[in-house]
Write an enzyme that holds these catalytic residues in place. Structure first.
Site, short mmCIF file in Angstrom:
data_model
loop_
_atom_site.label_atom_id
_atom_site.label_comp_id
_atom_site.label_asym_id
_atom_site.label_seq_id
_atom_site.Cartn_x
_atom_site.Cartn_y
_atom_site.Cartn_z
N SER A 1 31.56 -0.06 -27.73
CA SER A 1 32.87 -1.09 -27.66
C SER A 1 32.63 -2.29 -26.67
O SER A 1 33.41 -3.04 -26.42
CB SER A 1 34.07 -0.55 -26.83
OG SER A 1 34.34 0.77 -28.07
N GLU B 1 -16.08 -1.00 22.09
CA GLU B 1 -17.05 -1.01 21.02
C GLU B 1 -18.48 -1.77 21.23
O GLU B 1 -19.07 -1.55 20.67
CB GLU B 1 -16.02 -1.56 19.83
CG GLU B 1 -14.91 -0.91 19.36
CD GLU B 1 -15.54 0.50 18.42
OE1 GLU B 1 -16.77 0.46 18.03
OE2 GLU B 1 -14.78 1.33 18.57
#
Lengths: 172, 772
Positions: B467, B187
């Site tokens: 229940s 780079e």
């Protein structure tokens, strides 16, 4: 039978003495659990993992031998406690409780740490939780009631403290 | 000190620019206006670079897996956990993050990890299994036995701001020299020589651009690339180019090369993981190779550096050939520049790309659980702190339990739809599992499609609980042992109520039968409705509401007679709270999803400690729990009992609502509680009861995680008495069907049943006489 009661009473007194002698900071924290001993006097009543008989598709669960992991964590908590690192001691005890959630000794120790942290309500509750799991261990119940008495006194609940002291004497 | 150094460097830089740009002197006027602009840029550059350089998302972790001798854990479960954690199976573990299995022994080179209570070192573990439990744990080097060890925890999610950038910060000394050499070779060869921009490459680029009549080439240095990523938008204009150059110069003037390089290594964009942008080489290394930067091979370094040019164009998962060409090009360059020898380069080119199968973190694997975590965090933290401060959040989620829960719900619902000819994908469900005694949430599913991040039924679907309410009704009654015991006779005959004038309510039983007198124990075991309503009305609906509140229910409750049959819309989370208190023997603990929060530098910010509060005496709770064991052994959940065997001691309760719209099951083993709801989002009837819908899901879940037998604790307030179930009176050896029931001391029936032979009756009566 009588010999057993005497032994338990003696063991209770000895452990109290050890607790008193060992520390100047606080006499509330229980003595170190000895290596090689069962981690809880109530270990017989502690529900160990028994094998499930005909498990259709259940992974087999075999009894766990005594856990040296819990003993190691309690030792760690003890030294953290000695160093007055109470948060760390509580964290180690909580870690031990994840391994043995029904070990009444661990709940008792955590109660003792909370007491030193002046978290009196949690100290009382955890001692009560320890009692609910203590089964036949009278000395542990006595120590839990003593701890509850101390915490109630610190909160200013003198009548409650006296009744806890009476409970403690019942178990001594 | 720092300012002095900085100003010296600044003056050196300005001297340099004066020497190299003599033409600038001709444009004095322009420069004067530019100075103001540069000051503005300078402020931006310094603020950005020195202040918070990156917003770090909060990382959310599952519980760490604890390893210790005696732990129930199958070798396969350990291997699955290691795979989830991205450990590599190798022949000989040498680096952290590798393991090897040989029969019943697993060698693991663990990774170091900092927890809220200290750092777990990286170590080479030897785990020996005997069947499905750990028989021994030792440190492999010296063969030292270990008491316990913790694996690093699975990261289950990250909490992002709107811009989903993620990175794992690295510091320059951690970065392998080869990586830096490769980066500079590819780079920016002059990086350590230039002052932010490289006029030579800039000139080359400008010529190319003039020729093309637009911006086609950039002669950017690393500094310029950093500036571009850091401060600027992606448009390609000359203004931007000017800003970029100016800022690059300013950056170089203020900061050392190594600081800029380190920033670059952490900033550079390297790919996309769903909505999550992968930034920096540290995270990219994990994302592509599942290993830290320090462990990368030369060809892997070459690939990563090569990808900087175009992370999606060279995506090694989607474009492996293109990526390989690019990698080999980089390797050639390294050989050419003498960074690698010809042999090293050739060897590296022979190797495969080595990219791991994608294991997305971004997809937020468990949205329902994370939803709960976020709700809890939002009470204690500001949104921007959650998304930018790099907080580390340690949760209670058990990935093994969570996987089991997701699979159990999805597979069983599909199976039920198929077996019952129901339209596919009409059933929905939720499952929550907690650890007994600590109320830590181990698993939470809010949708049969566990990745669906819509409606979280586990937290938000408030449905009638049917229940499931009954244990609270009977607990209210049994707390008065002088009035009610398990052996009390209740009336199961037709009942007509007028709750409001003109409003008649005639509750019936599920099977439309009336049994006349039934024992309280049996009414709960078989979930009879009418006796339950009678008991509730006798105790008082207000008292039942109070009991539910004591147990921890937070949802809306109305003290109507219909409450006794579950006319209360509660969420699965609320039901978990209620049953947690039952399962913990009357101790209420807040359900917890978070254990601790640490700052990015591992300082503890907050612990969520274990808390308990005794809200009920343990004795009446024991009566209820013992009866709930009978529900599973011989009652409405007998199928669960048959599946796991009588010795499992599982306690549970089914719940079904009118027209079979909701199917519930709440049950607990020796170490876990789980609640399951099954129903339809449109609240239509689906034809499932609690035992045919939710209970099988519960069973599938428990079968996967393993059942620890439930042994109820002893209490000195409780005695166990042999009872003849036909008469509800004391039994002895003469009674064939006698059962053992617990009673609060002094509350058991005195009388003996007709079946009693009398062998015991007389001595006991004589014994009792002594104390009267």
């Amino acid at each position: 039978m009588i010999a057993a009661v005497r032994f338990l009473a003696l063991a209770g007194i000895l452990s109290l003495l050890a607790a008193c002698a060992g520390q100047t900071v606080s006499s509330r924290y229980p003595p170190v659990i000895e290596r090689g001993e069962p981690s809880a006097p109530g270990a017989e009543t502690y529900p160990s993992h028994e094998p499930v008989p005909p498990p259709v598709s259940v992974p087999e669960r075999v009894p766990a031998p005594s856990s040296s992991a819990v003993v190691a964590l309690v030792e760690r908590a003890d030294s953290q406690y000695q160093a007055q690192d109470l948060d760390a001691a509580a964290a180690s005890l909580e870690r031990a409780l994840r391994i043995e959630p029904r070990n009444p000794q661990l709940w008792h120790r955590l109660a003792a740490v909370r007491l030193d942290q002046r978290q009196f309500d949690q100290a009382i509750q955890m001692a009560a939780k320890s009692n609910s799991l203590a089964g036949g261990s009278r000395s542990l119940q006595a120590r839990n009631w003593q701890l509850i008495a101390t915490a109630r006194r610190a909160k200013g609940d003198l009548a409650g403290a006296q009744s806890a002291d009476r409970k403690a004497r019942e178990f001594e | 000190m720092a300012t002095r150094r900085r100003s010296k460097r600044k003056s050196r830089a300005s001297r340099r620019s004066g020497r190299r740009f003599p033409w600038l002197q001709l444009l004095v006027v322009l420069v004067v206006t530019a100075i103001g602009y540069l000051v503005y840029l300078d402020i931006i550059v310094r603020e950005q670079f020195e202040g918070k350089r990156w917003a770090l998302p909060a990382r959310v972790y599952a519980r760490p897996l604890e390893l210790y001798t005696g732990r129930m854990l199958a070798p396969d479960q350990l291997i699955q956990e290691l795979d989830r954690l991205g450990y590599h199976a190798v022949r000989e573990p040498k680096h952290p993050g590798e393991y090897a299995r040989a029969g019943g022994t697993v060698h693991i080179h663990t990774r170091s990890f900092t927890f809220w209570d200290g750092t777990e070192p990286a170590q080479l573990l030897r785990v020996r299994f005997a069947g499905n439990w750990i028989e021994g744990l030792s440190e492999r080097g010296q063969g030292r036995e270990l008491d316990l060890a913790r694996l690093d925890p699975l990261q289950i999610a990250s909490i992002y701001p709107t811009l989903q950038e993620d990175r794992l910060l690295v510091q320059l000394p951690q970065v392998p020299p080869l990586l830096i050499q490769t980066l500079l070779a590819v780079e920016d060869r002059q990086f350590y020589e230039h002052f932010g921009i490289s006029p030579r490459s800039l000139l080359r680029a400008m010529l190319a651009n003039l020729r093309a009549g637009g911006v086609v080439q950039g002669g950017s240095t690393l500094t310029q690339q950093l500036v571009k990523n850091f401060f600027l938008s992606n448009e390609r204009t000359f203004t931007r180019k000017f800003n970029e150059a100016g800022m690059a110069l300013l950056l170089e003037a203020h900061y050392a090369k190594d600081e800029i390089l380190e920033a670059y290594l952490n900033e550079v964009y390297l790919g996309q993981d769903g909505p999550r942008a992968v930034h920096g080489l540290g995270l990219a290394s994990h994302f592509y190779f599942e290993r830290p930067l320090e462990q990368l091979e030369p060809e892997q370094i070459a690939l990563l550096v090569g990808m900087i040019k175009g992370p999606s164009y060279y995506d090694p998962r989607k474009q492996p050939q293109r990526a390989q060409q690019r990698r080999d090009l980089v390797l050639d360059l390294l050989i050419e520049q003498g960074v690698l020898s010809a042999e090293e380069g050739a060897r590296a080119k022979q190797r495969p790309l080595g990219v791991q199968q994608r294991r997305s973190l971004a997809a937020n694997a468990h949205p329902a659980f994370l939803d709960l975590v976020r709700r809890q965090l939002q009470r204690d933290y500001r949104e921007e702190d959650l998304t930018s401060e790099g907080l580390r959040i340690f949760t209670t989620l058990d990935p093994m339990a969570q996987t089991a829960a997701e699979t159990a719900l999805a597979e069983r619902l599909t199976q039920i739809e198929r077996n019952r000819d129901l339209p596919a994908n009409t059933l929905q469900g939720a499952l929550i599992a907690t650890a007994l005694d600590s109320a830590e949430i181990l698993a939470l599913v809010g949708d049969r499609n566990p990745r669906g991040s819509g409606f979280n039924r586990a937290l938000d679907a408030a449905r009638p609980i049917g229940s499931l309410v009954k244990p609270a009704v009977y607990l209210s009654a049994l707390a008065q042992p002088q009035r009610y015991t398990l052996a009390s006779w209740l009336d199961d005959s037709p009942l007509k109520l007028v709750p409001r004038p003109g409003d008649i309510w005639e509750p019936g039983n599920y099977d439309k039968q009336f049994r006349g007198p039934v024992l309280l124990h049996d009414a709960l075991v078989h979930s009879y409705n009418i006796p339950t309503v009678r008991v509730g009305l006798d105790i008082g609906p207000d008292q039942v509401v109070a009991t539910l509140r004591q147990l921890g229910v937070q949802g809306n409750l109305n003290a109507y007679p219909a409450l006794m049959l579950g006319a209360a819309d509660l969420t699965p989370l609320d039901v978990i709270r209620m049953y947690q208190t039952l399962a913990d023997g009357g101790f209420r603990s807040p359900t917890r999803a978070i254990r601790a929060v640490l700052a990015a530098d591992a300082t503890p910010l907050q612990r969520y400690p274990l808390q308990v509060e005794q809200v009920f005496d343990a004795a009446p709770i024991l009566l209820i729990n013992s009866t709930l064991q009978d529900v599973v052994r011989a009652g409405t959940a007998a199928a669960v009992g048959a599946r796991f065997g009588a010795d499992s001691g599982i306690a549970g309760k089914t719940g079904t609502t009118n027209d079979l719209r909701d199917s519930w099951f709440a049950g607990f083993t020796g170490d876990q509680l789980a609640v399951v709801w099954v129903g339809r989002d449109d609240n239509q009837a689906m034809g499932l009861t609690g035992s045919s819908g939710a209970a099988p899901v519960w069973g599938d879940y428990m079968a996967r995680v393993g059942v620890a037998p439930l042994l109820l604790p002893e209490s000195d307030k409780i005695e166990t008495v042999w009872i003849d179930p036909a008469s509800g009176l004391r039994a002895d050896t003469g009674c064939a069907d006698a059962v053992q029931w617990p009673f609060m001391i002094g509350s058991a029936p005195d009388e003996y049943a007709p079946c009693a032979s009398g062998d015991f009756a007389k001595p006991i009566d004589w014994f009792k006489g002594l104390f009267r």
